[in-house]
Design an enzyme around this catalytic site. Structure first.
Site, PDB file in Angstrom:
ATOM      1  N   ASN A 197       0.874  -1.124  -0.140  1.00 37.34           N
ATOM      2  CA  ASN A 197      -0.086   0.098   0.112  1.00 37.34           C
ATOM      3  C   ASN A 197       1.053   1.044  -0.226  1.00 37.34           C
ATOM      4  O   ASN A 197       0.690   2.346   0.845  1.00 37.34           O
ATOM      5  CB  ASN A 197      -0.649  -0.068   1.358  1.00 37.34           C
ATOM      6  CG  ASN A 197      -2.543   0.489   0.869  1.00 37.34           C
ATOM      7  OD1 ASN A 197      -2.332   0.541  -0.004  1.00 37.34           O
ATOM      8  ND2 ASN A 197      -3.421  -0.327   2.008  1.00 37.34           N
ATOM      9  N   ARG A 225       8.474   6.947  -0.937  1.00 34.96           N
ATOM     10  CA  ARG A 225       7.775   6.569   0.891  1.00 34.96           C
ATOM     11  C   ARG A 225       8.514   4.845   0.904  1.00 34.96           C
ATOM     12  O   ARG A 225       9.067   4.986   1.762  1.00 34.96           O
ATOM     13  CB  ARG A 225       6.780   6.154   0.676  1.00 34.96           C
ATOM     14  CG  ARG A 225       6.412   6.280   2.449  1.00 34.96           C
ATOM     15  CD  ARG A 225       4.952   7.321   2.449  1.00 34.96           C
ATOM     16  NE  ARG A 225       4.086   6.415   4.414  1.00 34.96           N
ATOM     17  CZ  ARG A 225       3.366   5.929   4.750  1.00 34.96           C
ATOM     18  NH1 ARG A 225       3.176   4.915   3.500  1.00 34.96           N
ATOM     19  NH2 ARG A 225       3.903   5.557   5.793  1.00 34.96           N
ATOM     20  N   ARG A 237       3.236  -1.913   8.801  1.00 33.68           N
ATOM     21  CA  ARG A 237       4.136  -2.716   8.768  1.00 33.68           C
ATOM     22  C   ARG A 237       5.711  -2.863   9.899  1.00 33.68           C
ATOM     23  O   ARG A 237       5.982  -3.818   9.614  1.00 33.68           O
ATOM     24  CB  ARG A 237       5.252  -1.910   7.615  1.00 33.68           C
ATOM     25  CG  ARG A 237       3.957  -1.913   5.979  1.00 33.68           C
ATOM     26  CD  ARG A 237       4.306  -0.197   5.232  1.00 33.68           C
ATOM     27  NE  ARG A 237       3.518   0.099   4.526  1.00 33.68           N
ATOM     28  CZ  ARG A 237       2.869   1.026   4.916  1.00 33.68           C
ATOM     29  NH1 ARG A 237       3.007   1.446   5.711  1.00 33.68           N
ATOM     30  NH2 ARG A 237       1.643   1.935   3.870  1.00 33.68           N
ATOM     31  N   LYS A 243       1.305 -11.344  -3.344  1.00 31.12           N
ATOM     32  CA  LYS A 243       1.945 -10.534  -4.867  1.00 31.12           C
ATOM     33  C   LYS A 243       3.352 -10.106  -4.243  1.00 31.12           C
ATOM     34  O   LYS A 243       4.394  -9.851  -5.419  1.00 31.12           O
ATOM     35  CB  LYS A 243       1.448  -8.856  -4.976  1.00 31.12           C
ATOM     36  CG  LYS A 243       1.883  -7.669  -6.377  1.00 31.12           C
ATOM     37  CD  LYS A 243       2.199  -6.871  -5.458  1.00 31.12           C
ATOM     38  CE  LYS A 243       3.229  -6.091  -6.162  1.00 31.12           C
ATOM     39  NZ  LYS A 243       3.616  -4.746  -5.643  1.00 31.12           N
ATOM     40  N   PRO A 268       3.976 -10.779 -10.470  1.00 34.68           N
ATOM     41  CA  PRO A 268       3.693  -9.815  -9.314  1.00 34.68           C
ATOM     42  C   PRO A 268       2.645  -9.724 -10.143  1.00 34.68           C
ATOM     43  O   PRO A 268       2.305  -8.599 -10.441  1.00 34.68           O
ATOM     44  CB  PRO A 268       4.363  -9.461  -9.039  1.00 34.68           C
ATOM     45  CG  PRO A 268       5.502  -9.617  -9.744  1.00 34.68           C
ATOM     46  CD  PRO A 268       4.978 -10.372 -11.173  1.00 34.68           C
ATOM     47  N   ASP A 271      -0.779  -6.988  -9.790  1.00 29.46           N
ATOM     48  CA  ASP A 271      -0.874  -5.716  -9.012  1.00 29.46           C
ATOM     49  C   ASP A 271      -1.942  -4.992  -9.375  1.00 29.46           C
ATOM     50  O   ASP A 271      -2.047  -5.831 -10.912  1.00 29.46           O
ATOM     51  CB  ASP A 271      -0.065  -4.808  -8.451  1.00 29.46           C
ATOM     52  CG  ASP A 271       1.303  -4.395  -9.014  1.00 29.46           C
ATOM     53  OD1 ASP A 271       0.222  -4.436 -10.880  1.00 29.46           O
ATOM     54  OD2 ASP A 271       1.968  -3.468  -9.055  1.00 29.46           O
ATOM     55  N   HIS A 293      -1.810  -1.675 -11.398  1.00 31.42           N
ATOM     56  CA  HIS A 293      -0.976  -1.815 -13.152  1.00 31.42           C
ATOM     57  C   HIS A 293      -1.167  -3.217 -13.822  1.00 31.42           C
ATOM     58  O   HIS A 293      -1.768  -3.294 -14.503  1.00 31.42           O
ATOM     59  CB  HIS A 293       0.143  -2.218 -13.022  1.00 31.42           C
ATOM     60  CG  HIS A 293       0.954  -0.825 -11.835  1.00 31.42           C
ATOM     61  ND1 HIS A 293       1.144   0.306 -12.731  1.00 31.42           N
ATOM     62  CD2 HIS A 293       1.032  -0.293 -10.792  1.00 31.42           C
ATOM     63  CE1 HIS A 293       1.694   1.417 -11.496  1.00 31.42           C
ATOM     64  NE2 HIS A 293       1.799   0.746 -11.039  1.00 31.42           N
ATOM     65  N   PHE A 311       5.184  -3.304 -16.793  1.00 31.00           N
ATOM     66  CA  PHE A 311       4.999  -3.140 -15.708  1.00 31.00           C
ATOM     67  C   PHE A 311       5.908  -1.546 -15.689  1.00 31.00           C
ATOM     68  O   PHE A 311       5.138  -0.204 -15.221  1.00 31.00           O
ATOM     69  CB  PHE A 311       5.081  -4.097 -14.130  1.00 31.00           C
ATOM     70  CG  PHE A 311       5.663  -2.935 -13.576  1.00 31.00           C
ATOM     71  CD1 PHE A 311       4.270  -3.340 -12.560  1.00 31.00           C
ATOM     72  CD2 PHE A 311       6.136  -2.683 -12.347  1.00 31.00           C
ATOM     73  CE1 PHE A 311       3.549  -2.659 -11.382  1.00 31.00           C
ATOM     74  CE2 PHE A 311       6.691  -1.642 -11.050  1.00 31.00           C
ATOM     75  CZ  PHE A 311       5.076  -1.885 -10.823  1.00 31.00           C
TER      76      PHE A 311
HETATM   77  N1  LIG Z   1       3.393  -6.109 -11.068  1.00 26.60           N
HETATM   78  C1  LIG Z   1       4.814  -5.780  -9.813  1.00 26.60           C
HETATM   79  N2  LIG Z   1       4.463  -5.015  -8.423  1.00 26.60           N
HETATM   80  C2  LIG Z   1       5.530  -4.581  -8.041  1.00 26.60           C
HETATM   81  N3  LIG Z   1       5.881  -3.848  -7.460  1.00 26.60           N
HETATM   82  C3  LIG Z   1       7.086  -2.765  -7.539  1.00 26.60           C
HETATM   83  O1  LIG Z   1       7.410  -2.194  -6.841  1.00 26.60           O
HETATM   84  N4  LIG Z   1       7.702  -3.790  -8.635  1.00 26.60           N
HETATM   85  C4  LIG Z   1       6.816  -4.964  -9.203  1.00 26.60           C
HETATM   86  C5  LIG Z   1       6.795  -5.657  -9.921  1.00 26.60           C
HETATM   87  O2  LIG Z   1       8.032  -5.447 -10.428  1.00 26.60           O
HETATM   88  N5  LIG Z   1       5.711  -6.071 -11.219  1.00 26.60           N
END
Ligand SMILES: Nc1nc2[nH]c(O)nc2c(=O)[nH]1
Length: 335
Positions: A134, A139, A189, A233, A250, A252, A254, A300
């Site tokens: 999050n 940050r 965290r 993730k 991963p 997320d 995006h 990404f």
């Molecule tokens: N899907 C992804 N999420 C990420 N977070 C992050 O900090 N790097 C990545 C990534 O490469 N792919």
């Protein structure tokens, strides 16, 4: 003592400006005036510069290595750099294969050439990505720096600034860590960091974590998600970025949005359930093959706002400005 060297490398094999600010590692600082990057890995301070056909480096090696000859030091630094950037994996043939498999990838391939995976230290990678929950890149970088300055060892002074190694697990285990990190603004965290350090240490510490490089992807991911603060993730980020699992995707927000442009069935979906996560991972693994995780990083990176803008210009040098001013990066993208 400074060790200097260079490694032949085209910009199609490495685009350092993207790789060091696309959310893989959070310890790199850009020096716009000298067109270089400053960071720490292998417990050393590295200054890296990309030339048209090489990466040149200057490394501040520690006193512990004073028994080595200059040639030995150069050889060790070369090997560490090759390992960190995984130069043993030729990227151009992978881009060719991904471009053949996917027209969308092909359209991005030239603008985003040279985007490769780093092979990071698993301990640093785990705790950086617990901080990433999050959060935005700026940050996360600040939290990682706090971890290093509070619990790491001082390894150098550079441009008047103390430089620290990433902390050992044992220094993050103490119960006082949670309290201290909360006062430093780590929020929820803080507890995850202290608990994760304790649990990894119980399982065998650094060597247990590093040994996940030698177990199958599914097993490594299952071990990671059983650690506090590590969800699906984050586990995949760790698998991909430090545990040699080249197929890990991963998923997320995006990647969810990117996947919607490939999979119309996702159009109406609002959030990533476990099932949707698996569908997206499998889709990209089938599309790109065994290095699907590497290909995903190109997509990404292309989706990160701070990497879409035109390249930043070096600021004009004022009368009293030092040559080596390290500029704060534009990196407040949510990841
Ligand atoms: N899907 C992804 N999420 C990420 N977070 C992050 O900090 N790097 C990545 C990534 O490469 N792919």
């Amino acid at each position: 003592m400074w060790v200097k060297g260079r490694i032949p490398c085209s910009s199609a094999e490495l685009n350092i400006d993207i790789v060091l600010q696309c959310g893989q590692s959070f310890r790199w600082k850009r020096d716009l005036i000298n067109k270089s990057w400053q960071g720490v890995f292998s417990n050393k301070l590295w200054i890296l510069k990309q030339g048209s056909s090489e990466i040149s480096y200057e490394v501040l090696s520690s006193d512990a290595e004073c028994h080595q000859t200059k040639v030995e030091k150069e050889q060790i630094c070369n090997e560490e750099l090759v390992d960190y950037f995984q130069f043993n994996v030729p990227l151009v043939p992978l881009y060719d294969a991904w471009s053949q498999a996917d027209e969308k990838f092909k359209k991005l391939a030239l603008r985003y050439q040279g985007v490769r995976m780093l092979r990071q230290d698993p301990v640093e990678n785990v705790f950086s990505f617990i901080c990433s929950s999050n959060n935005n890149i700026q940050r996360i970088s600040s939290m990682v720096e706090h971890l290093c300055s509070s619990y790491g060892k001082q390894i150098a002074v550079y441009n008047g600034q103390k430089v620290y190694s990433f902390p050992e697990l044992s220094s993050l285990m103490d119960e006082s860590v949670e309290r201290n990190l909360r006062t430093l603004g780590f929020g929820y965290r803080a507890k995850y960091i202290q608990k994760a350090a304790e649990i990894i240490e119980q399982r065998g510490g650094r060597s247990w974590l590093v040994n996940l490089r030698n177990v199958p992807y599914v097993e490594a991911k299952a071990s990671l998600v059983s650690i506090p603060g590590i969800g699906e993730k984050v586990a995949d980020c760790i698998c991909l970025m430090s545990l040699d699992k080249t197929c890990a995707i991963p998923v997320d927000t995006h990647v969810f949005q990117i996947a919607k442009t490939y999979l119309p069935a996702l159009a109406e979906k609002k959030s990533v359930t476990h099932r949707i996560y698996s569908e997206i991972s499998i889709f990209f693994q089938e599309l790109y093959g065994p290095y699907a995780g590497w290909a995903h990083t190109v997509l990404f990176s292309a989706d990160l706002r701070h990497l879409k803008d035109p390249p930043e210009k070096a600021p004009k040098r004022g009368k009293n400005q030092q040559n080596n001013t390290v500029q704060k990066r534009k990196k407040n993208t949510r990841i």
